[in-house]
Enzyme design. Structure first.
Site, short mmCIF file in Angstrom:
data_model
loop_
_atom_site.label_atom_id
_atom_site.label_comp_id
_atom_site.label_asym_id
_atom_site.label_seq_id
_atom_site.Cartn_x
_atom_site.Cartn_y
_atom_site.Cartn_z
N SER A 114 0.76 -1.07 0.15
CA SER A 114 -0.16 -0.13 -0.03
C SER A 114 0.85 1.22 -0.07
O SER A 114 2.04 1.00 0.15
CB SER A 114 -1.16 -0.25 1.32
N ARG A 152 -0.07 -3.88 -6.94
CA ARG A 152 -1.33 -4.43 -6.30
C ARG A 152 -2.56 -3.77 -6.89
O ARG A 152 -2.49 -2.54 -6.99
CB ARG A 152 -1.48 -4.34 -4.86
N THR A 171 -7.00 1.80 4.59
CA THR A 171 -6.59 0.92 5.69
C THR A 171 -7.44 1.13 6.97
O THR A 171 -8.04 -0.04 7.61
CB THR A 171 -5.18 1.25 6.23
N CYS A 205 -0.10 -6.37 -17.22
CA CYS A 205 0.57 -7.04 -16.42
C CYS A 205 1.98 -6.32 -15.91
O CYS A 205 2.56 -6.07 -16.80
CB CYS A 205 0.80 -8.73 -16.65
N CYS A 233 4.73 -13.87 -11.14
CA CYS A 233 3.55 -13.24 -10.64
C CYS A 233 3.52 -12.60 -9.19
O CYS A 233 4.19 -13.22 -8.21
CB CYS A 233 2.39 -14.08 -10.50
N CYS A 276 -0.97 -9.31 -8.19
CA CYS A 276 -1.66 -8.09 -8.10
C CYS A 276 -3.04 -8.34 -8.70
O CYS A 276 -3.79 -7.44 -8.24
CB CYS A 276 -0.83 -7.24 -9.24
N CYS A 286 -4.83 -9.08 -14.03
CA CYS A 286 -5.01 -10.05 -15.07
C CYS A 286 -6.61 -10.55 -15.08
O CYS A 286 -7.47 -10.66 -15.91
CB CYS A 286 -4.27 -10.93 -15.37
#
Length: 546
Positions: A49, A298, A334, A492, A515, A518, A521
């Site tokens: 984050s 992310r 958050t 991606c 990978c 995130c 895709c």
């Protein structure tokens, strides 16, 4: 293994729910067992984050967090907002013109991964059991269709689907209630929404991809507590999003770009937009003599209140970003995730105390009422039009609308804007869109995908089935390549998807070991043909200080 409550995901929502539930139970001298499953190698390994933390929920959860050593050490000292006109020019927005929710007085620049690590120690100290390295792979249902827990994935399965010498079967973890706190686009949360039709009365969820780097910079350029936000170049007028630059502690800064996933041009590469952005003097003047330490990406759920599904279903609750509680007007999720977990904890405990096992209510309808009565719902309601306004009117007019609604009317205008077209459905054919040509990375400010993935410490057991499943293996070439120039190659941020030439013609190659989880895709594929499922436990990134 049986528990009173099973929680899937050791992020802010899951850990807040676990701590609050156990603390309340202990205070009432109730023996309530709480288990938290975390797919990362440790708590915080998969947490990514910005992050600026508003302490509203933390103040309620652990009022003496400062005395207990919470890693909140850099208070925000200054807010700046810029509009980047081109690769050289920028306009600083005066403070009075910044939408009220974006002011950060009293907030802290943090590593959310480290905050979660600290929260985990607080939860374990009062009796919560946390199991890192175990990915919840399937939902367990009873004979009546009520959720009764989860199954963790088998370990030691080869690419051929056969058991290896290291094979270990998955475990069944049953709970009287199961809370799903997987974060944005949770793969089990997605199934629950579909199974129980939880989104029948809501708009489609909307998403962005957030790409972030951690840098160490020259101490002479470091301004602890400075927060910089903005939008504009290099994103074009049809692609909305925004950047951030936060001066944290220890001569470190975090820099990132959020690109809304409703963009229409399949040639766009959010990763390359971010790398290009760092060459603007606003960033280059800070970073050019520094060193890049870490990288990650992310997806974020940004649909807000309008896109929230029903969060209660038979046997459990969706909480935090698994439901989509982020407040996009504040660019913060958050404190909202933590509060949703706390509300869940209170309602679960009430049900467990007031009812015997055979009389437990299937659906915690009290959660829905408590959520609507909370400051969390009030906050999300006030910002409900922020995202739809940006999508409908663009960054300039949408920004002006949001300034009027947030600063003058405090989110109380008597109408609600809607955005009913899913992000993936916004993609236009490649033939209708201008091509994008990005500068070659210079290795000083901008970098390629593979060197970036290396800094994320991503690792997967190579001999295992791909956790990126194609519903129809023919679609990537037959449809996506033909119509959209296979945008997975570009959306991606980790180089997972490549079109390679084979004897039989072009094929989609999936480099699943790259990978970073995130989920872009799973969200953006225009054919909705990619399904992200968890790999073996501990697989994925291992983010330090992110």
């Amino acid at each position: 293994m049986e528990f009173d409550v099973v929680i899937v995901g050791a992020g802010p929502a899951g850990l807040s729910a676990a701590y609050h539930l156990k603390k309340l139970a202990n205070d009432k001298q109730q023996d309530i067992s709480v288990c938290v499953l975390e797919k990362g190698s440790e708590v915080g390994a998969h947490i990514l984050s910005g992050a600026i933390l508003e302490t509203t929920a933390l103040d309620e959860l652990i009022p003496d967090w400062q005395e207990k050593g919470a890693p909140l050490t850099t208070p925000v000292t200054e807010d700046e907002l810029y509009l980047l006109k081109d690769q050289q020019r920028a306009t600083k927005v005066p403070g009075w013109a910044i939408p009220a929710p974006m002011h950060n007085d009293g907030n802290y620049i943090v590593s959310l991964g480290n905050v979660c690590r600290w929260l985990a120690t607080q939860a374990e100290a009062i009796g919560v059991e946390i199991f890192p390295g175990f990915a919840a792979a399937e939902i367990a249902y009873d004979d009546n269709g009520r959720v009764k827990g989860v199954y963790t994935g088998d370990m030691g399965i080869g690419k051929d689907g056969e058991q290896k010498d290291s094979y270990m079967p998955g475990m069944a973890l049953y709970g009287k209630y199961t809370l799903f706190a997987e974060g944005c686009r949770g793969h089990l949360g997605k199934q629950l929404i579909s199974q129980f039709k939880l989104d029948e009365n809501s708009d489609p969820q909307h998403y962005g991809i957030g790409i972030k780097e951690l840098w160490e910079i020259d101490p002479a350029l470091h301004k602890p507590g400075l927060v910089v936000h903005g939008s504009g170049w290099p994103l074009d007028n049809d692609t909305t999003g925004g950047f951030f630059l936060y001066h944290a502690d220890n001569n470190q800064v975090v820099v990132g770009l959020i690109v809304d996933l409703n963009y229409s041009n399949p040639h766009i590469s959010p990763f390359d937009e971010f790398q290009q952005m760092k060459h603007h003097p606003l960033f280059a003047d800070v970073l050019s003599t520094g060193k890049r330490l870490s990288y990650g990406a992310r997806a974020i759920a940004k649909g807000g209140l309008n896109a929230l599904p029903d969060m209660a279903f038979p046997g459990g609750l969706l909480i935090g970003c698994d439901a989509g509680t982020l407040n996009f007007a504040k660019i913060k999720g958050t404190h909202t995730a933590m509060k949703s977990g706390m509300i869940a904890a209170e309602n679960v405990l009430n049900a467990l105390i007031q009812n015997e096992q055979e009389n437990l209510p299937d659906t915690l309808t009290g959660f829905t009422d408590a959520f609507r009565d909370s400051w969390l719902h009030k906050e999300l309601h006030a910002s409900r039009n922020f995202g739809p306004a940006m999508h409908k009117f663009g960054p300039i007019m949408g920004g002006a609308y949001n300034w009027i609604e947030q600063n003058l009317f405090k989110g109380r205008l008597p109408w609600t804007l809607h955005d009913t077209k899913p992000d993936y459905a916004q993609m236009k054919p490649a033939s209708e869109c201008p091509e994008k040509h990005y500068p070659k990375p210079d290795g000083k400010l901008s970098f390629d995908k593979l060197s970036s993935v290396y800094l994320s410490n991503t690792n997967h057991e190579e001999d295992q089935p791909s956790h990126l499943r194609l519903l129809d293996p023919a679609i990537p070439v037959k449809v996506n390549l033909t119509k959209y120039n296979e945008p997975a190659q570009r959306y991606c941020p980790a180089g997972v998807y490549e079109i390679v030439e084979a004897e039989s013609g072009p094929q989609l190659q999936i480099n699943a070991q790259n990978c970073v989880h995130c989920k872009t895709c799973d969200i953006k594929d225009p054919s909705q043909n990619i399904c992200w499922v968890p790999p073996e436990g501990t697989g994925g990134p291992n983010y330090p200080n992110m």
